[in-house]
Design a protein around this motif. Structure first.
Motif, PDB file in Angstrom:
ATOM      1  N   MET A 137      -9.011  -3.531 -12.659  1.00  0.00           N
ATOM      2  CA  MET A 137      -8.487  -2.141 -13.464  1.00  0.00           C
ATOM      3  C   MET A 137      -9.394  -0.650 -12.964  1.00  0.00           C
ATOM      4  SD  MET A 137      -6.479  -2.798 -16.991  1.00  0.00           S
ATOM      5  CE  MET A 137      -7.658  -1.720 -18.142  1.00  0.00           C
ATOM      6  N   ALA A 138     -10.702  -0.475 -12.987  1.00  0.00           N
ATOM      7  CA  ALA A 138     -10.648   0.652 -12.964  1.00  0.00           C
ATOM      8  C   ALA A 138     -10.356   0.976 -11.278  1.00  0.00           C
ATOM      9  CB  ALA A 138     -11.833   1.246 -13.402  1.00  0.00           C
ATOM     10  N   THR A 139     -10.769   0.315 -10.462  1.00  0.00           N
ATOM     11  CA  THR A 139     -10.616   0.481  -9.215  1.00  0.00           C
ATOM     12  C   THR A 139      -9.248   0.441  -9.008  1.00  0.00           C
ATOM     13  OG1 THR A 139     -12.702  -0.859  -8.829  1.00  0.00           O
ATOM     14  CG2 THR A 139     -11.090  -0.161  -6.907  1.00  0.00           C
ATOM     15  N   ASP A 140      -8.140   0.153  -9.019  1.00  0.00           N
ATOM     16  CA  ASP A 140      -6.760   0.468  -8.814  1.00  0.00           C
ATOM     17  C   ASP A 140      -6.182   1.949  -9.369  1.00  0.00           C
ATOM     18  OD1 ASP A 140      -6.573  -1.934  -7.933  1.00  0.00           O
ATOM     19  OD2 ASP A 140      -5.803  -3.128  -9.115  1.00  0.00           O
ATOM     20  N   TRP A 141      -7.462   2.105 -10.725  1.00  0.00           N
ATOM     21  CA  TRP A 141      -6.525   3.566 -11.067  1.00  0.00           C
ATOM     22  C   TRP A 141      -7.739   4.402 -10.061  1.00  0.00           C
ATOM     23  CZ3 TRP A 141      -9.463   8.042 -13.254  1.00  0.00           C
ATOM     24  CH2 TRP A 141      -8.800   8.778 -13.888  1.00  0.00           C
ATOM     25  N   MET A 142      -8.500   4.530  -9.841  1.00  0.00           N
ATOM     26  CA  MET A 142      -8.945   5.221  -8.806  1.00  0.00           C
ATOM     27  C   MET A 142      -8.281   5.729  -7.566  1.00  0.00           C
ATOM     28  SD  MET A 142     -11.682   6.948 -10.038  1.00  0.00           S
ATOM     29  CE  MET A 142     -12.360   7.877  -8.825  1.00  0.00           C
ATOM     30  N   TYR A 143      -7.857   4.396  -6.849  1.00  0.00           N
ATOM     31  CA  TYR A 143      -6.785   4.398  -6.001  1.00  0.00           C
ATOM     32  C   TYR A 143      -5.939   4.861  -6.510  1.00  0.00           C
ATOM     33  CZ  TYR A 143      -9.847   1.821  -2.552  1.00  0.00           C
ATOM     34  OH  TYR A 143     -10.339   1.698  -1.458  1.00  0.00           O
ATOM     35  N   GLN A 144      -5.155   5.248  -7.227  1.00  0.00           N
ATOM     36  CA  GLN A 144      -3.625   5.526  -7.937  1.00  0.00           C
ATOM     37  C   GLN A 144      -4.103   7.017  -8.031  1.00  0.00           C
ATOM     38  OE1 GLN A 144      -1.851   3.566 -11.572  1.00  0.00           O
ATOM     39  NE2 GLN A 144      -1.854   1.580  -9.948  1.00  0.00           N
ATOM     40  N   ASN A 145      -5.187   7.450  -8.979  1.00  0.00           N
ATOM     41  CA  ASN A 145      -5.490   9.263  -8.993  1.00  0.00           C
ATOM     42  C   ASN A 145      -6.337  10.415  -8.048  1.00  0.00           C
ATOM     43  OD1 ASN A 145      -4.286   9.400 -11.779  1.00  0.00           O
ATOM     44  ND2 ASN A 145      -5.009   6.974 -11.751  1.00  0.00           N
ATOM     45  N   TYR A 146      -7.015   9.175  -7.158  1.00  0.00           N
ATOM     46  CA  TYR A 146      -7.600   9.895  -6.758  1.00  0.00           C
ATOM     47  C   TYR A 146      -8.388   9.623  -5.047  1.00  0.00           C
ATOM     48  CZ  TYR A 146      -9.304  12.206 -11.078  1.00  0.00           C
ATOM     49  OH  TYR A 146      -9.515  12.566 -12.268  1.00  0.00           O
ATOM     50  N   PRO A 147      -7.327   8.702  -4.529  1.00  0.00           N
ATOM     51  CA  PRO A 147      -6.839   7.957  -2.879  1.00  0.00           C
ATOM     52  C   PRO A 147      -7.732   8.998  -2.631  1.00  0.00           C
ATOM     53  CG  PRO A 147      -4.924   9.200  -3.676  1.00  0.00           C
ATOM     54  CD  PRO A 147      -5.607   9.945  -4.732  1.00  0.00           C
ATOM     55  N   GLU A 148      -7.937   9.688  -1.659  1.00  0.00           N
ATOM     56  CA  GLU A 148      -8.842   9.829  -0.625  1.00  0.00           C
ATOM     57  C   GLU A 148     -10.667  10.027  -1.003  1.00  0.00           C
ATOM     58  OE1 GLU A 148      -8.441  14.223   0.116  1.00  0.00           O
ATOM     59  OE2 GLU A 148      -5.665  14.342   0.104  1.00  0.00           O
ATOM     60  N   THR A 149     -10.419  10.566  -2.375  1.00  0.00           N
ATOM     61  CA  THR A 149     -12.141  10.146  -2.749  1.00  0.00           C
ATOM     62  C   THR A 149     -12.634   9.080  -3.174  1.00  0.00           C
ATOM     63  OG1 THR A 149     -11.642  11.076  -4.932  1.00  0.00           O
ATOM     64  CG2 THR A 149     -12.394  12.462  -3.461  1.00  0.00           C
TER      65      THR A 149
END
Length: 44
Positions: free
Chosen positions: A1-13
């Motif tokens: 879940m956290a990884t999906d959130w990171m991809y949605q909110n900080y895709p480049e990093t």
């Protein structure tokens, strides 16, 4: 879940971190990858 959130909110990093990880995980090297858990840009 956290990884999906990171991809949605900080895709480049998040993509950069995965790109950094892939060659290490595929190698025969004994390695350790150290990253900052959180970067607070408001204090910079």
């Amino acid at each position: 879940m956290a990884t999906d959130w990171m991809y949605q909110n900080y895709p480049e990093t998040t993509k950069d971190k995965q790109t950094e990880y892939n060659p290490l995980s595929e190698s025969n090297l004994d390695w350790t990858l150290v990253r900052l858990p959180l970067v607070d840009r408001t204090n910079g």
